[in-house]
Enzyme design. Sequence first.
Site, PDB file in Angstrom:
ATOM      1  N   LYS A 176       0.814  -1.221   0.000  1.00 60.26           N
ATOM      2  CA  LYS A 176       0.000   0.000   0.000  1.00 60.26           C
ATOM      3  C   LYS A 176       0.846   1.270   0.000  1.00 60.26           C
ATOM      4  O   LYS A 176       0.462   2.293  -0.575  1.00 60.26           O
ATOM      5  CB  LYS A 176      -0.946  -0.003   1.203  1.00 60.26           C
ATOM      6  CG  LYS A 176      -2.090  -1.006   1.086  1.00 60.26           C
ATOM      7  CD  LYS A 176      -3.031  -0.905   2.274  1.00 60.26           C
ATOM      8  CE  LYS A 176      -4.266  -1.762   2.091  1.00 60.26           C
ATOM      9  NZ  LYS A 176      -3.969  -3.186   1.972  1.00 60.26           N
ATOM     10  N   LYS A 187     -16.495  -6.843   2.058  1.00 62.73           N
ATOM     11  CA  LYS A 187     -17.602  -6.603   1.137  1.00 62.73           C
ATOM     12  C   LYS A 187     -18.646  -7.711   1.233  1.00 62.73           C
ATOM     13  O   LYS A 187     -18.312  -8.881   1.338  1.00 62.73           O
ATOM     14  CB  LYS A 187     -17.069  -6.528  -0.297  1.00 62.73           C
ATOM     15  CG  LYS A 187     -16.027  -5.438  -0.514  1.00 62.73           C
ATOM     16  CD  LYS A 187     -15.336  -5.596  -1.854  1.00 62.73           C
ATOM     17  CE  LYS A 187     -14.207  -4.602  -2.026  1.00 62.73           C
ATOM     18  NZ  LYS A 187     -13.452  -4.834  -3.284  1.00 62.73           N
ATOM     19  N   GLU A 231      -8.955   0.620  -6.673  1.00 55.97           N
ATOM     20  CA  GLU A 231     -10.014   0.991  -5.740  1.00 55.97           C
ATOM     21  C   GLU A 231      -9.908   2.442  -5.285  1.00 55.97           C
ATOM     22  O   GLU A 231      -8.810   2.943  -5.035  1.00 55.97           O
ATOM     23  CB  GLU A 231      -9.981   0.042  -4.533  1.00 55.97           C
ATOM     24  CG  GLU A 231     -10.018  -1.425  -4.958  1.00 55.97           C
ATOM     25  CD  GLU A 231     -10.566  -2.343  -3.900  1.00 55.97           C
ATOM     26  OE1 GLU A 231     -11.047  -1.864  -2.858  1.00 55.97           O
ATOM     27  OE2 GLU A 231     -10.525  -3.562  -4.117  1.00 55.97           O
ATOM     28  N   ARG A 256      -5.219  -9.096  -9.015  1.00 60.37           N
ATOM     29  CA  ARG A 256      -5.795 -10.431  -9.231  1.00 60.37           C
ATOM     30  C   ARG A 256      -7.223 -10.277  -9.717  1.00 60.37           C
ATOM     31  O   ARG A 256      -7.744  -9.159  -9.790  1.00 60.37           O
ATOM     32  CB  ARG A 256      -5.799 -11.206  -7.909  1.00 60.37           C
ATOM     33  CG  ARG A 256      -6.495 -10.432  -6.785  1.00 60.37           C
ATOM     34  CD  ARG A 256      -6.655 -11.224  -5.521  1.00 60.37           C
ATOM     35  NE  ARG A 256      -7.034 -10.421  -4.380  1.00 60.37           N
ATOM     36  CZ  ARG A 256      -8.249  -9.965  -4.116  1.00 60.37           C
ATOM     37  NH1 ARG A 256      -9.220 -10.207  -4.970  1.00 60.37           N
ATOM     38  NH2 ARG A 256      -8.493  -9.264  -3.032  1.00 60.37           N
ATOM     39  N   ARG A 268     -23.165 -11.909  -1.846  1.00 59.21           N
ATOM     40  CA  ARG A 268     -22.259 -12.951  -1.350  1.00 59.21           C
ATOM     41  C   ARG A 268     -22.967 -13.729  -0.239  1.00 59.21           C
ATOM     42  O   ARG A 268     -23.068 -13.242   0.896  1.00 59.21           O
ATOM     43  CB  ARG A 268     -20.965 -12.343  -0.812  1.00 59.21           C
ATOM     44  CG  ARG A 268     -20.142 -11.583  -1.834  1.00 59.21           C
ATOM     45  CD  ARG A 268     -18.779 -11.285  -1.250  1.00 59.21           C
ATOM     46  NE  ARG A 268     -18.014 -10.353  -2.060  1.00 59.21           N
ATOM     47  CZ  ARG A 268     -16.731 -10.057  -1.848  1.00 59.21           C
ATOM     48  NH1 ARG A 268     -16.092 -10.622  -0.840  1.00 59.21           N
ATOM     49  NH2 ARG A 268     -16.095  -9.201  -2.624  1.00 59.21           N
TER      50      ARG A 268
END
Length: 496
Positions: A117, A238, A276, A293, A339
């Site tokens: 990061k 998420k 993001e 990914r 999900r």
Amino acid sequence: MKIKSILIANRGEIAIRIARTAKQMGIKTYMFLSHHEPNALHLDHADEVIDVSDNTYINVYTNIDKLIEVALENKIDAIHPGYGFLSENPFLPRECERNNIIFIGPSSKAINQMGNKGMARDMALKNDIPVLQGSKGVITKIEEAEETAKIIGYPIILKAVAGGGGKGMRVVRKKAELPLMFKLATNEAKALFDNDSMLIEKYVENPRHVEFQVMADKHGNIIHLYERECSIQRKHQKLLEEAPSAALSEELRQKIGADAVKICKATNYYSAGTVEFLLDDDLNHYFMEMNTRVQVEHPITEEITGVDIIELQIKIAEGEKLSLKQEDIKIKGWAMELRVNAEDVQSGFAPSTGLVEQMDIPTRKYLRCDSGYQAGKVVVSSFDSLVAKLIITGKTRNEAIKNCRTVLNNTTIKGVKTTLPFFKQVMQTPSFVKGKYTTSFIETDLTQSFYQEDNELVAAAVLAMEAYLQEQAKINSDELDDKPVSAWAMSKKIKG
């Protein structure tokens, strides 16, 4: 080089997903039989199953040496890591290259740059991509954290430099909380990533979380497949995504998309990736991080663009140029991904493991279900709790929500608790229906975390009354008649 065989270094729904496209491309697939999941559904979708169930001391999905050994022994051309496990470990593509195995993903250098990061943030700054005010370098000591927080001002967020998936993150709203939160964040980061270095940024209260899917080949061609909204989260995890985002105007969409492409160009990135961003109240966007990914939520992008992201990943790994240009990518309709996790919502999303006794998913033209389970399979504690992804589409956002409600009302999973009641509640919540929600949705917008039908509420009330009356009978036994009191009768008297 054309890929003729792939070792899928993953499990569950993503292994099945990769196998589906590989078979359409005429590519032979290999998967692992591990001691954790001896009857796993994904094994039914492999052309060849490699039995490593006797190696109970290792998790084959996180063992680079074992993956390379198996690929070489079976003369397998390529390895696809899916998501999680080793998908963002730079040592796997490095070892693949050393052994003339194709890694279906980005270079080890790109993973190292963008998976860190701190390095990713510096790259964004160098390329004039907006970032939140934060530390100039990594933070390893509490004294450094205190000094940085003093300059930035509270609230702040601690982020593990090597972290991902919401792990190693803590929000700190005042000075007194910092020592404990710093200790918790660094301990978690050390345990999970073997790296306790922190990045500190100004924390944006109630932001929206928007990400852009990018695809890049090895010849410098880069496109984005537009955005996904990921603001329905719990503890930075998420739960529901939608594409596109109701928050973006076409102008803002193009602006953020251009920044996503820009950072890929700066790192000579290739393969699939996700950039993001956070949006504040004024819709200013700030770079957060890049996931190097394929994402869990990639299907909703496939549904609104008609692009098979796994197929593109494989073709890029083979050295092909992108056949698509940015102007070829159009948004068609709306898509949402729910999900469905094996979690007990009523018990604070506690893990729920065990045998899936019943799993009935309806068949609808607007529903795609990606799942690694069916009735008779077992959800184990060794891996993540994702049971199924319900990918639901509509011509408009309102139609997609309507279709979500229909699917939820006709889906039954028994044997393990799931997040289905949570999604039913989300679909009834005004802020979500209007498309005006933030990452604090669960804390501020939900009246309760799960939906209950009217008859369920009545039954719950009756059971509660029955329990109350029984308790009173024990306490006041000498005052009550020997005949048992009916809860239904009592409820009618009270109602009357």
